[in-house]
Design a protein around this motif. Structure first.
Motif, short mmCIF file in Angstrom:
data_model
loop_
_atom_site.label_atom_id
_atom_site.label_comp_id
_atom_site.label_asym_id
_atom_site.label_seq_id
_atom_site.Cartn_x
_atom_site.Cartn_y
_atom_site.Cartn_z
N GLU A 51 44.31 45.60 46.18
CA GLU A 51 43.46 44.73 46.49
C GLU A 51 42.01 45.25 46.62
N GLU A 52 41.91 46.53 47.09
CA GLU A 52 40.72 47.14 46.83
C GLU A 52 40.17 47.12 45.78
N ALA A 53 40.99 47.38 44.62
CA ALA A 53 40.22 47.74 43.36
C ALA A 53 40.12 46.29 42.93
N LEU A 54 40.64 45.17 43.11
CA LEU A 54 40.42 43.98 42.36
C LEU A 54 39.31 43.41 43.21
N GLY A 55 38.89 43.84 44.44
CA GLY A 55 37.93 43.07 45.38
C GLY A 55 36.63 43.39 44.75
N GLU A 56 36.46 44.40 43.81
CA GLU A 56 35.04 44.72 43.25
C GLU A 56 34.85 43.86 42.05
N THR A 57 35.54 42.80 41.91
CA THR A 57 35.06 41.96 40.81
C THR A 57 35.03 40.32 41.02
N VAL A 114 46.40 37.66 36.70
CA VAL A 114 48.05 37.41 37.00
C VAL A 114 48.26 38.45 38.14
N LEU A 115 47.80 39.59 38.18
CA LEU A 115 48.09 40.67 39.17
C LEU A 115 47.75 39.86 40.65
N ILE A 123 45.98 61.45 44.52
CA ILE A 123 46.27 61.58 43.20
C ILE A 123 46.89 60.24 42.91
N GLU A 124 47.96 59.65 43.56
CA GLU A 124 48.50 58.43 43.62
C GLU A 124 47.49 57.25 43.69
N TYR A 125 46.43 57.35 44.60
CA TYR A 125 45.42 56.34 45.06
C TYR A 125 44.73 56.24 43.67
N GLN A 140 42.19 53.34 39.41
CA GLN A 140 42.06 53.30 38.19
C GLN A 140 42.55 52.36 36.98
N ALA A 141 43.82 52.38 37.14
CA ALA A 141 44.44 51.55 36.44
C ALA A 141 43.99 49.93 36.51
N VAL A 142 44.01 49.54 37.92
CA VAL A 142 43.56 48.21 38.19
C VAL A 142 42.38 47.76 37.80
#
Length: 393
Positions: free
Chosen positions: A387-393, A307-308, A288-290, A295-297
């Motif tokens: 970093e995982e979530a950001l890595g996809e862009t 910025v993040l 849930i936390e993950y 999702q948010a990132v």
DNA sequence: CTTCCACCGGAAGTACCGGTAA
DNA sequence: TTACCGGTACTTCCGGTGGAAG
């Protein structure tokens, strides 16, 4: 290819029913037939609203309480019951329920209220004052009592001020035949202090406070729903008690507890188990936390992501960052990708937005001679996910 | 007690977008 | 078609500020 799909579908159907009978019962927008430990609040709300059945205008109401204390459920529940009773008593009542966090602009809130009377309002394009006029007109033609429930109004007022509230609270002065009563629901108890005194006194004619559930009460709520949602024996009392305990530690949020139980069930189902175990609950809590962070990132706008990135860099190298440090790192990153950097004023705002999303904590501090700034941090354990979530862009 | 840092955060304005109404 | 509306995303300008240093 298609036989793989067939196989999955077949397996799923075979498994169906091993864990859940009716999963919907555990979803947050499900309104159960009974709301344990909220009898007092229900009674009070009904007592205030019941005069509406006699054609009088009920007092406006302010409802306070932390998230997941049953404010929304109780309100919807009572309104629903009231609607069922109204026709047999010859009372004309309708209601609008608007969550101003989801419907978060003045236009859309007013449009949504007007639509609940059956008006057709376009998604955009017409003037707000025009919607208001049409709404008042429709009210007069209909001539009943309209109850407007505004959920999470603190969120709306913070962003847009209390002008709309002021207008709605005084709408009865413009009405001859019809009546309007307002129910304001808020998580933030201090929010009333920010209101115009006239709005405050009018909206707060009646007040109802919802206190957080303790572990015992959470257990009752979960247990009751679990009986209906799960296959008998799929979930034990021990498991439900465990979920309730976890949620109770997080300020008694029933929604959290229900999510936890539901996701734990889903995991058990996915793994082909025939009952939910503690390990499923633990995994659910992590998932849930993950999911929330990921999702948010990943849905963040471009510059917010940059910025993040700058914040992550600073947190990794020195634990935290100030606005100035973040800004220069951000500028560096933006330029390296060939984007025009935004102004510091805007970046400061983006940092606040990240804070509100719970992705970072920004604390305004005064360092005397060394100026006033924000100190921004991110909990270590969130860095990898981000970093995982950001890595996809 | 005063100074002065490194920002904060309100206010007003601009450009653009998707939409309506006549 | 044209005038207008509200929302979003940003910029520009600028007065304001708590407390360590002097």
């Amino acid at each position: 290819m298609s036989d793989i799909i067939d196989k999955i579908i077949e397996e799923r159907l075979k498994r169906h029913g091993r864990i859940f009978v009716n999963k919907e019962i555990l979803l947050p927008d499900y309104i159960p037939e009974t709301l344990p430990h909220r009898e007092r609040e229900i009674r009070k709300l009904v007592e205030i609203l019941v005069v509406g059945l006699k054609g009088e205008r009920p007092s406006n109401i302010l409802i306070y309480g932390l998230t997941g204390t049953g404010k929304t459920a109780v309100t919807k529940f009572v309104l629903k019951k009231l609607m069922e009773k109204a026709p047999s008593l010859g009372a004309r009542i309708k209601y609008a329920y608007v969550n101003t966090r989801k419907v978060d602009t003045t236009y859309r809130v007013l449009a949504s209220i007007a639509r609940s009377l059956g008006l057709r309002i376009p998604l955009s394009g017409i003037a707000i004052s025009e919607i208001y006029t049409r709404y008042v007109q429709a009210l007069e033609n209909w001539g009943g009592l309209h109850i407007i429930a505004l959920d999470e109004i603190d969120y709306y007022v913070k962003r847009h001020g209390d002008d709309l509230l002021y207008k709605l609270v005084r709408i009865n002065e413009d009405l001859e035949n019809a009546k309007v009563a307002i129910i304001g629901i808020t998580n933030d108890i201090n929010f009333v202090d920010t209101l115009d005194p006239r709005v405050r006194s009018s909206l707060g004619e009646e007040e109802i406070v919802f206190s957080p559930y303790d572990a015992e009460q959470l257990f009752d709520i979960l247990w009751e729903r679990a009986q209906k949602a799960f296959v008998p024996g799929a979930v034990s009392e021990k498991i439900v008690r465990y979920c309730a305990g976890l949620a109770a530690r997080e300020h008694g949020d029933a929604r959290r507890a229900l999510d936890l139980l539901r996701v734990a069930g889903e995991i058990a189902e996915r793994q082909g188990a025939n009952k939910v175990e503690i390990k499923h609950v633990i995994q659910a809590s992590r998932e849930i936390e993950y999911g929330r962070i990921y999702q948010a990132v990943s849905t963040l706008p471009l510059h917010a992501k940059l910025v993040l990135n700058a914040i992550i860099y600073l947190v990794k190298t020195k634990g935290s960052g100030t606005t100035g440090e973040i800004y220069s790192k951000y500028k560096e990153i933006a330029m390296s990708y060939g984007y025009d950097p935004l102004t510091q004023r805007r970046v400061s705002e983006i940092i606040n937005e990240l804070d509100m999303l719970g992705l970072a904590t920004a604390l305004v501090v005064n360092r005397g001679r060394y100026g006033k700034t924000k100190i921004v941090k991110i909990p270590r354990e969130l860095l990898t996910i981000m970093e995982e979530a950001l890595g996809e862009t």
